[in-house]
Every structure is written in structure tokens, then in C-alpha cells.
Design an enzyme around this catalytic site. Sequence first.
Site, short mmCIF file in Angstrom:
data_model
loop_
_atom_site.label_atom_id
_atom_site.label_comp_id
_atom_site.label_asym_id
_atom_site.label_seq_id
_atom_site.Cartn_x
_atom_site.Cartn_y
_atom_site.Cartn_z
N HIS A 67 0.86 -1.19 0.00
CA HIS A 67 0.00 0.00 0.00
C HIS A 67 0.89 1.24 0.00
O HIS A 67 1.84 1.31 0.77
CB HIS A 67 -0.87 -0.02 1.25
CG HIS A 67 -1.89 1.06 1.29
ND1 HIS A 67 -1.58 2.36 1.63
CD2 HIS A 67 -3.21 1.06 1.01
CE1 HIS A 67 -2.68 3.10 1.56
NE2 HIS A 67 -3.68 2.33 1.19
N CYS A 111 -3.77 2.45 -4.55
CA CYS A 111 -4.65 3.31 -3.75
C CYS A 111 -4.67 4.69 -4.39
O CYS A 111 -3.69 5.44 -4.30
CB CYS A 111 -4.16 3.38 -2.30
SG CYS A 111 -5.15 4.53 -1.32
N HIS A 135 -7.79 0.36 -4.08
CA HIS A 135 -8.55 1.24 -3.19
C HIS A 135 -8.97 2.43 -4.01
O HIS A 135 -8.11 3.15 -4.54
CB HIS A 135 -7.66 1.79 -2.06
CG HIS A 135 -7.28 0.78 -1.02
ND1 HIS A 135 -6.48 1.10 0.05
CD2 HIS A 135 -7.61 -0.53 -0.87
CE1 HIS A 135 -6.33 0.04 0.82
NE2 HIS A 135 -7.00 -0.96 0.28
N ASP A 170 -12.58 3.25 -0.75
CA ASP A 170 -11.72 3.56 0.39
C ASP A 170 -12.23 4.83 1.05
O ASP A 170 -12.58 5.78 0.36
CB ASP A 170 -10.29 3.77 -0.12
CG ASP A 170 -9.28 3.77 1.00
OD1 ASP A 170 -9.59 3.29 2.09
OD2 ASP A 170 -8.15 4.25 0.76
N HIS A 171 -12.27 4.83 2.33
CA HIS A 171 -12.76 5.98 3.10
C HIS A 171 -14.08 6.50 2.52
O HIS A 171 -14.45 6.18 1.41
CB HIS A 171 -11.75 7.13 3.15
CG HIS A 171 -10.45 6.73 3.76
ND1 HIS A 171 -9.42 7.61 3.96
CD2 HIS A 171 -10.01 5.54 4.22
CE1 HIS A 171 -8.40 6.98 4.52
NE2 HIS A 171 -8.72 5.72 4.68
N TYR A 197 -14.21 5.32 7.88
CA TYR A 197 -14.88 4.07 7.54
C TYR A 197 -16.34 3.99 7.99
O TYR A 197 -16.77 3.01 8.60
CB TYR A 197 -14.08 2.88 8.09
CG TYR A 197 -12.80 2.69 7.31
CD1 TYR A 197 -12.78 1.93 6.15
CD2 TYR A 197 -11.62 3.35 7.68
CE1 TYR A 197 -11.63 1.78 5.40
CE2 TYR A 197 -10.46 3.22 6.94
CZ TYR A 197 -10.47 2.43 5.81
OH TYR A 197 -9.34 2.30 5.06
C1 DNO Z 1 -6.23 3.61 5.26
C2 DNO Z 1 -5.75 2.34 4.72
C3 DNO Z 1 -4.38 1.99 5.24
C4 DNO Z 1 -3.99 0.61 4.79
C5 DNO Z 1 -2.64 0.16 5.26
C6 DNO Z 1 -2.24 -1.09 4.52
O1 DNO Z 1 -7.39 3.79 5.40
O2 DNO Z 1 -5.83 2.31 3.38
O3 DNO Z 1 -4.40 2.03 6.63
O4 DNO Z 1 -4.90 -0.33 5.29
O5 DNO Z 1 -1.70 1.11 5.08
O6 DNO Z 1 -1.19 -1.67 5.17
#
Ligand code: DNO
Length: 390
Positions: free
Chosen positions: A233, A271, A298, A351-352, A368
Site C-alpha cells: 500500500h 490506492c 482502493h 476507500d474511506h 470508515y
Molecule cells: C487507510 C488504509 C491503510 C492501509 C494500510 C495497509 O485507510 O488504506 O491504513 O490499510 O496502510 O497496510
Amino acid sequence: MMESWRWYGPLDKITLPEIRQTGATGIVTALHEIPYGEVWEQAAIEERRDMIAAEGMVWNVAESLPIHENIKRGEGDLEPLFDNYRTSMENMAAAGIHTICYNFMPLLDWTRTDLQSPVKGGGTCLRFEAHRMAAFEIHMLGRDAARDDYPADVLEKAAEWFAPSTKADQDDLLKSIMSGLPGAYDRYDIDGLRTALARYDGIGRAELRENYRRFLEEVIPTAERLGMRLCVHPDDPPRDILGLPRIVSSEDDLAWIMEAVDSVANGITLCSGSLGANPINDVPAIAKRFADRIHFVHLRNVRKDADGSFEEAAHLEGDTDMVALSRVLLDEQNRRTAEGRADAILPFRPDHGHELLTDIGRGTFPGYPVIGRMRGLAEIRGVLHALSAG
Ligand code: DNO
């Protein structure tokens, strides 16, 4: 692409039956209760997997199998830690889970200065405010060298924020900055953070890269043997922070990682939000360049300011062209499908999300909430459907 959803396990206030209603079928989770560096036992993995299956979904990605700080620092006898990592991988593979997300950020995971920044029209988002970060580093932590990391106007605003700030304001900022570490983690107070940072003295970019290379060399052969895909990530934010080097922030960084151990098992979590916060990153172009090494996605968007601040925009708003990015990902999926590959369908998760409507006050993990992420998922679903039909 396989619609997935991050669930923090029994710690999460959002339940599996609720997630089912979002339409997602993949669950992205981890055994968050297990301290970093310890083995994920097969029975515990299977129990979690079966809990998810009982609700009609599948645990498709482990996010994250965290890397112990000693490995990042290259400190002490690392053999037992590498052994434990490999054993956890074996146990995951035996339980049918073949995609593992991790990061190589020293000390902190994602970092924001504001967990509830108001969004126009209502709701809140996560925000990274450059001058508040500078105030934290310089005035609260006493890291004078940080003055070199920020432009003069940001330094000035930092001092202006700090001067009238109360203890409660400062505690709130510390709490926001420490919030990126879900599950089993170390949270620090100011003294604890100073001590933890001192342990990184002497570790610059080159040293961190060598420690990372060693990690990859230790675990990727096992991943290959097990038919697993590890996917790193990117750093969030994608820049050095608190004087710690960050080595997964740009296209060049990713190229270095891909070459360090040239194997499909050494892959990327694309991401769009993390990469998109760095103005030099063209996210669709990066996705295109490394498409064959992307194993997990993501999707989220950010809106950047000139001074290095940014906030999380709605999924189809913000600076990254999500339609162009989706096109690249679907093309890669089609390419893999034509080759008859078992890993053709890319898992992705919204994501988020903003805290909206009944999210507000529910106390879910920052970034989240259920409604905000469901909105993001629905919007992305629409884009993917339209592009797949077109
Ligand atoms: C944030 C996430 C990160 C991710 C880690 C993976 O919301 O995308 O915390 O889970 O960095 O190791």
C-alpha cells in the site's frame, strides 16, 4: 472488478449483515487483535473466514498483515519475525486467502490532522492541513528540523495556530494524527512518539530501502510457492513525515520496488487516494505502467491545495480522473481474463468515505462509516457498469 468492503472484524460497529446490504461481496479484513509480528494461527483465520462466509460473503483480501517495526528498522534478530510472517502466509493460503496487503511506512500508517472537517452541503471528511502538521512537529514535538520541510507561509500559519491553542486543541490534534492505526497498534503520547522517532535515527531513504529489499527477498519466494500475491500500500500522505523517510510515494518508488524483486507475487495495492495526494503522481498513468502487478485496488479521491494540504473529496470528485483510472483497471482485467488467469478479477473497495446522514455520531472508525462508503461504492459501481457496457 469484485466489490469489496473493509471490515474491522468484531471490533467494527458496522455488522456483516449491514455490509451485505451495500452490495459488496468481498470482505477485506485482518486479525486486528493480534500484535504485529506474531503468527496468525490457522484456526483463528478459519474462524474469521467462516464467520464471513456464514453471511454470504468471502474474505478475499487480508489488509493488513503488518510488518514489525524491527524489520523496517533492520534491528535485532529478524529471522523469527520473517519466519512468523511466512507462517502466517502459509496459514492464510491454507484457508484459501491469497491476497495480502501491507505497507512499509515507518512508525505511522495514514496520517490526518482533522478527522471531521465539514464538507459543503453537510457531512464531514478527513483532512490533512499542512500548517497543523507543522504546528504539531515544531511546536508540540519540538522537532526543529521540521522547519526545513515547510514553506514560510505554512510555518507562519503554524505559529499562529499554536499560540492561542489550548491543551484540548493540542490533544485533539495528537489524537487525529495517531488515528490511522486500527486494531493492534501502538498509540503514542508526545514523549512516546519522541522515543519511537529516535529509534529511527540514522535510517534514511537508502537504509529503509535496503531493509525493505531484505523483507521482499525473505517473503516473496514463499508467496510464489503458495500462489499468493503480496501488494504494498502506498504511503499516506505520500511524502516524508516527522523526519521519517517514505519510500512508497511516487512512480519512481514503485518502479524501484517492482525491480527489487521482479515477481508477480511482489505487487501493488493501487490506492488512488494515497497516490493522488502527491502532485507529481498521475494516478491513471501509474496504474497503466504497473497494471500487471496490481492485485488490489482502493478507490477514493482527494482535492489538493497548493500548500500541501488536501482533503478527501467524494469518490468521483477531487483531482483524480476516476473514469480514466477505472478504464485502465478494466482493461487489465480483460487482458488477464483473455489469458485465462485465476487472478483476473481485481478486488477493489471504496476507500474511506464522508460521514453522512446516520453515520454522524455513530462512532465508526475514522474514514470508515457506512453511508459515506456506500455512496462511494454506488458511484463507482455506476462507472464500472457504464464502462463495461461501452
Ligand atoms: C487507510 C488504509 C491503510 C492501509 C494500510 C495497509 O485507510 O488504506 O491504513 O490499510 O496502510 O497496510
